[in-house]
Design a protein around this motif. Structure first.
Motif, mmCIF file in Angstrom:
data_model
loop_
_atom_site.group_PDB
_atom_site.id
_atom_site.type_symbol
_atom_site.label_atom_id
_atom_site.label_comp_id
_atom_site.label_asym_id
_atom_site.label_seq_id
_atom_site.Cartn_x
_atom_site.Cartn_y
_atom_site.Cartn_z
ATOM 1 N N SER A 59 0.835 -1.209 0.000
ATOM 2 C CA SER A 59 0.000 0.000 0.000
ATOM 3 C C SER A 59 0.865 1.252 0.000
ATOM 4 O O SER A 59 0.515 2.253 -0.635
ATOM 5 N N ALA A 60 1.997 1.180 0.730
ATOM 6 C CA ALA A 60 2.902 2.338 0.761
ATOM 7 C C ALA A 60 3.443 2.620 -0.637
ATOM 8 O O ALA A 60 3.488 3.781 -1.082
ATOM 9 N N VAL A 61 3.806 1.547 -1.371
ATOM 10 C CA VAL A 61 4.319 1.723 -2.738
ATOM 11 C C VAL A 61 3.225 2.298 -3.639
ATOM 12 O O VAL A 61 3.449 3.263 -4.383
ATOM 13 N N SER A 62 2.028 1.724 -3.552
ATOM 14 C CA SER A 62 0.923 2.213 -4.388
ATOM 15 C C SER A 62 0.595 3.661 -4.066
ATOM 16 O O SER A 62 0.349 4.468 -4.956
ATOM 17 N N VAL A 65 2.990 5.875 -5.759
ATOM 18 C CA VAL A 65 2.710 6.028 -7.197
ATOM 19 C C VAL A 65 1.522 6.972 -7.403
ATOM 20 O O VAL A 65 1.549 7.850 -8.264
ATOM 21 N N TYR A 66 0.474 6.804 -6.599
ATOM 22 C CA TYR A 66 -0.688 7.698 -6.688
ATOM 23 C C TYR A 66 -0.270 9.144 -6.403
ATOM 24 O O TYR A 66 -0.759 10.074 -7.016
ATOM 25 N N SER A 67 0.646 9.309 -5.424
ATOM 26 C CA SER A 67 1.051 10.657 -5.016
ATOM 27 C C SER A 67 1.836 11.386 -6.101
ATOM 28 O O SER A 67 1.784 12.605 -6.183
ATOM 29 N N LEU A 68 2.563 10.604 -6.913
ATOM 30 C CA LEU A 68 3.374 11.203 -7.984
ATOM 31 C C LEU A 68 2.527 12.109 -8.873
ATOM 32 O O LEU A 68 2.976 13.160 -9.311
ATOM 33 N N ASN B 44 -7.806 6.076 0.683
ATOM 34 C CA ASN B 44 -7.844 4.826 1.447
ATOM 35 C C ASN B 44 -6.447 4.251 1.658
ATOM 36 O O ASN B 44 -6.139 3.742 2.732
ATOM 37 N N LEU B 45 -5.592 4.329 0.644
ATOM 38 C CA LEU B 45 -4.225 3.797 0.783
ATOM 39 C C LEU B 45 -3.485 4.524 1.904
ATOM 40 O O LEU B 45 -2.869 3.898 2.767
ATOM 41 N N LEU B 46 -3.565 5.856 1.883
ATOM 42 C CA LEU B 46 -2.874 6.642 2.914
ATOM 43 C C LEU B 46 -3.466 6.375 4.295
ATOM 44 O O LEU B 46 -2.748 6.195 5.272
ATOM 45 N N TYR B 47 -4.802 6.312 4.346
ATOM 46 C CA TYR B 47 -5.525 6.037 5.598
ATOM 47 C C TYR B 47 -5.116 4.689 6.196
ATOM 48 O O TYR B 47 -4.974 4.541 7.403
ATOM 49 N N PHE B 48 -4.913 3.715 5.301
ATOM 50 C CA PHE B 48 -4.625 2.346 5.728
ATOM 51 C C PHE B 48 -3.244 2.207 6.374
ATOM 52 O O PHE B 48 -3.058 1.385 7.277
ATOM 53 N N VAL B 79 6.366 -5.077 -7.294
ATOM 54 C CA VAL B 79 6.268 -4.950 -8.757
ATOM 55 C C VAL B 79 4.802 -4.870 -9.167
ATOM 56 O O VAL B 79 4.396 -3.988 -9.937
ATOM 57 N N GLY B 80 3.980 -5.785 -8.604
ATOM 58 C CA GLY B 80 2.552 -5.777 -8.895
ATOM 59 C C GLY B 80 1.894 -4.460 -8.490
ATOM 60 O O GLY B 80 1.061 -3.920 -9.217
ATOM 61 N N ALA B 81 2.303 -3.939 -7.317
ATOM 62 C CA ALA B 81 1.706 -2.696 -6.808
ATOM 63 C C ALA B 81 1.973 -1.536 -7.749
ATOM 64 O O ALA B 81 1.086 -0.724 -8.009
#
Lengths: 121, 141
Positions: A59-62, A65-68, B44-48, B79-81
């Motif tokens: 989730s941190a990696v994703s 990427v979203y933040s970029l 949600n990602l940040l919240y999690f 890599v998947g993420a």
């Protein structure tokens, strides 16, 4: 029934899948990780705990990427965090004792309603 | 704003129970709070992250996490993420919302069909807890 413990290849394949789902939907990694870990021979408790250990770094990696692309603003998420932590704490202390079968059914029902609504509108 | 806090609180409870609450938070944010699909997912990602971090620290102390076998899962998962997140960012937001809705429906059906027998350890634990509670109640009487 005793299951054979799985090798590195199994973990890597599951991890790749979990990461892709979690990145694509910004959620749902745990839903994929828990059964994958149970299947690898971990106990239910260990599977839940370990699923978080996997989905946290992913989730941190994703999120990075979203933040970029500034796809979301941190100021929308940060105020929610204390409430989430309070909920998690209460859930951990009290509700672990309650059967989660009905909780899962209610949750499942909500998801079906919401998914259906999202598809139709 | 109150309802956002409430949704965050409920999501936290569900998350701690391992009932994937993140999807509900995203649904709340898109359906009721007016965020687009991608923003809601990012929120949600940040919240999690802090919630999961707290849980992982506690579970590691309680020796429920064996990190070694998880390393290949995390490595391949990164890599998947990256791939999943890039797809999410570059496909049409309406299409993303539709795929998400189908995913939510599938998980919903799966959760409804969940049986206690799938979780023998939990069933055992619940019986133990309920007996203990009954005994405890007798003591207080």
């Amino acid at each position: 029934m005793k299951k054979k413990s799985k090798g590195k290849g199994y973990y890597a394949l599951c991890g790749a899948l979990i990461g892709t789902v979690n990145g694509l939907f910004g959620s749902g990694g745990g839903v994929a990780a828990v059964p994958a870990l149970k299947n690898a021979g971990l106990s239910v408790k260990e599977s839940h705990a370990s699923s978080l250990a996997v989905t946290l770094p992913l989730s941190a990696v994703s999120m990075a990427v979203y933040s970029l692309g500034q796809d979301f603003s941190w100021s929308d998420a940060l105020p929610l965090i204390p409430f989430g932590l309070a909920g998690a704490l209460i859930g951990g202390l009290v509700l672990k004792k309650i059967s989660n079968v009905w909780l899962k059914r209610i949750f499942g029902g909500l998801l079906i309603l919401a998914g259906g609504r999202m598809l139709l509108t | 704003m109150f309802w956002s806090f409430f949704a965050a609180f409920i999501t936290g409870i569900l998350a701690s129970l391992g009932v994937g609450g993140g999807m509900l938070l995203i649904i709340y944010l898109t359906v009721f709070a007016g965020f687009d699909q991608l923003s809601a997912q990012g929120i949600n990602l940040l919240y999690f992250i802090p919630i999961a971090l707290l849980a992982v620290i506690i579970h590691t102390r309680n020796k429920l996490i064996n990190w070694r076998p998880l390393i290949p899962a995390i490595a391949a998962g990164i890599v998947g993420a990256v791939i999943g997140s890039i797809i999410a960012r570059f496909i049409d937001k309406e299409l993303l919302r539709t795929i998400f809705a189908v995913f939510v429906l599938v998980i919903g059906v799966k959760e409804i069909l969940y049986k206690k027998q799938d979780d023998p350890e939990l069933a055992k634990r619940n019986t133990a807890v309920s007996t203990k509670n009954i005994r405890g109640n007798f003591k207080t009487i």
